[in-house]
Scaffold this active site. Structure first.
Site, PDB file in Angstrom:
ATOM      1  N   ARG A 154       2.951 -30.762  10.289  1.00 17.07           N
ATOM      2  CA  ARG A 154       2.289 -29.660  11.007  1.00 17.07           C
ATOM      3  C   ARG A 154       1.720 -28.626  10.041  1.00 17.07           C
ATOM      4  O   ARG A 154       0.605 -28.127  10.235  1.00 17.07           O
ATOM      5  CB  ARG A 154       3.289 -29.006  11.964  1.00 17.07           C
ATOM      6  N   ARG A 195       6.944   0.924   7.827  1.00 15.62           N
ATOM      7  CA  ARG A 195       7.130   2.008   8.798  1.00 15.62           C
ATOM      8  C   ARG A 195       7.901   1.539  10.024  1.00 15.62           C
ATOM      9  O   ARG A 195       8.111   2.294  10.962  1.00 15.62           O
ATOM     10  CB  ARG A 195       5.762   2.560   9.234  1.00 15.62           C
ATOM     11  N   ASP A 224       0.871  -1.176   0.000  1.00 19.25           N
ATOM     12  CA  ASP A 224       0.000   0.000   0.000  1.00 19.25           C
ATOM     13  C   ASP A 224       0.915   1.235   0.000  1.00 19.25           C
ATOM     14  O   ASP A 224       2.140   1.114  -0.173  1.00 19.25           O
ATOM     15  CB  ASP A 224      -0.990  -0.042   1.179  1.00 19.25           C
ATOM     16  N   HIS A 225       0.317   2.403   0.215  1.00 19.90           N
ATOM     17  CA  HIS A 225       1.110   3.642   0.178  1.00 19.90           C
ATOM     18  C   HIS A 225       2.227   3.644   1.223  1.00 19.90           C
ATOM     19  O   HIS A 225       3.299   4.185   0.994  1.00 19.90           O
ATOM     20  CB  HIS A 225       0.188   4.850   0.392  1.00 19.90           C
ATOM     21  N   GLY A 233      -1.855  -5.656   8.664  1.00 14.88           N
ATOM     22  CA  GLY A 233      -3.032  -5.756   7.793  1.00 14.88           C
ATOM     23  C   GLY A 233      -2.792  -6.701   6.632  1.00 14.88           C
ATOM     24  O   GLY A 233      -3.629  -7.572   6.339  1.00 14.88           O
ATOM     25  N   ARG A 276       8.998 -33.410  10.357  1.00 15.91           N
ATOM     26  CA  ARG A 276       7.828 -33.202  11.221  1.00 15.91           C
ATOM     27  C   ARG A 276       7.127 -31.872  10.937  1.00 15.91           C
ATOM     28  O   ARG A 276       5.928 -31.721  11.174  1.00 15.91           O
ATOM     29  CB  ARG A 276       8.222 -33.289  12.697  1.00 15.91           C
ATOM     30  N   HIS A 277       7.879 -30.918  10.401  1.00 17.40           N
ATOM     31  CA  HIS A 277       7.282 -29.619  10.113  1.00 17.40           C
ATOM     32  C   HIS A 277       6.299 -29.701   8.947  1.00 17.40           C
ATOM     33  O   HIS A 277       5.333 -28.958   8.887  1.00 17.40           O
ATOM     34  CB  HIS A 277       8.379 -28.593   9.833  1.00 17.40           C
ATOM     35  N   CYS A 337       3.093  -3.273   4.062  1.00 18.34           N
ATOM     36  CA  CYS A 337       2.224  -2.147   4.430  1.00 18.34           C
ATOM     37  C   CYS A 337       2.934  -1.400   5.553  1.00 18.34           C
ATOM     38  O   CYS A 337       4.146  -1.556   5.712  1.00 18.34           O
ATOM     39  CB  CYS A 337       0.812  -2.608   4.787  1.00 18.34           C
ATOM     40  N   GLY A 338       2.243  -0.599   6.321  1.00 21.17           N
ATOM     41  CA  GLY A 338       2.916   0.192   7.352  1.00 21.17           C
ATOM     42  C   GLY A 338       3.532  -0.672   8.434  1.00 21.17           C
ATOM     43  O   GLY A 338       4.710  -0.570   8.751  1.00 21.17           O
ATOM     44  N   THR A 339       2.713  -1.531   9.015  1.00 22.92           N
ATOM     45  CA  THR A 339       3.195  -2.431  10.077  1.00 22.92           C
ATOM     46  C   THR A 339       3.427  -3.854   9.579  1.00 22.92           C
ATOM     47  O   THR A 339       4.122  -4.635  10.234  1.00 22.92           O
ATOM     48  CB  THR A 339       2.130  -2.539  11.187  1.00 22.92           C
ATOM     49  N   GLY A 340       2.779  -4.209   8.495  1.00 20.82           N
ATOM     50  CA  GLY A 340       2.785  -5.597   8.012  1.00 20.82           C
ATOM     51  C   GLY A 340       1.598  -6.381   8.556  1.00 20.82           C
ATOM     52  O   GLY A 340       1.298  -7.480   8.084  1.00 20.82           O
ATOM     53  N   HIS A 344      10.509 -23.765   9.456  1.00 19.55           N
ATOM     54  CA  HIS A 344       9.475 -24.528  10.179  1.00 19.55           C
ATOM     55  C   HIS A 344       8.073 -24.379   9.599  1.00 19.55           C
ATOM     56  O   HIS A 344       7.240 -25.255   9.793  1.00 19.55           O
ATOM     57  CB  HIS A 344       9.451 -24.113  11.651  1.00 19.55           C
ATOM     58  N   ASN A 345       7.791 -23.254   8.945  1.00 23.58           N
ATOM     59  CA  ASN A 345       6.414 -22.991   8.499  1.00 23.58           C
ATOM     60  C   ASN A 345       6.254 -22.965   6.983  1.00 23.58           C
ATOM     61  O   ASN A 345       5.133 -22.753   6.492  1.00 23.58           O
ATOM     62  CB  ASN A 345       5.905 -21.658   9.076  1.00 23.58           C
TER      63      ASN A 345
END
Ligand code: RB5
Length: 143
Positions: A136, A109, A8-9, A70, A132-133, A65-68, A98-99
């Site tokens: 999961r 930001r 985003d912006h 959203g 194992r990951h 985005c600003g914080t990540g 792991h994920n």
């Protein structure tokens, strides 16, 4: 390698840096926008990118985005998407090991561009540990 990237912006200028950095390395980058600092809704760009990971058009994506926050919330609503909000190296590495994260989300930001580039390189280079990951991760999708 082929990557789709969106922001985003609040993530626009970091997106431009990341895009140029990846292109310099020969990575093919599809830019889903936004294309200026004009205020937009992160949801629109998060959906645009996550949809293309969910349907298999792209294996990996980057959202900013600003914080990540959203962007990661939106992206993780899509089946098969494992979006990792990683504003630090340990999270970026472990989200791959792991994920098996398939979308890297960063807060424009919160962190500087140099760290963002390092996170991107590390995230792209780190393989999934499997074993194992894998079991999961396969349990993540709700039927
Ligand atoms: C935009 O002001 C901001 O809300 C957005 O970039 C993001 O941080 C949302 O989670």
């Amino acid at each position: 390698m082929k990557i789709i990237i969106g922001a985003d912006h609040a993530g626009y200028s970091m997106k431009e840096q990341v895009k140029a950095h990846l292109q310099k390395q020969g990575v093919q980058v599809e830019d889903a926008g936004t294309h200026s600092k004009e205020s937009v809704d992160y949801t629109d760009y998060g959906k645009k990118v996550a949809r293309k990971v969910s349907d298999g058009t792209f294996e990996r994506a980057i959202l900013i985005c600003g914080t990540g926050l959203g962007m990661s919330m939106v992206a993780n609503r899509f089946r098969g998407v494992r979006a990792a909000l990683a504003n630090d190296l340990f999270s970026a590495i472990m989200s791959r090991r792991h994920n098996d994260s398939n979308i890297l989300v960063m807060g424009g930001r919160l962190i500087g561009d140099m760290l963002a580039l390092q996170l991107v390189d590390t995230w792209l280079d780190t393989p999934f540990d499997e074993g194992r990951h894998k079991r999961r991760v396969e349990k993540m999708d709700i039927e």
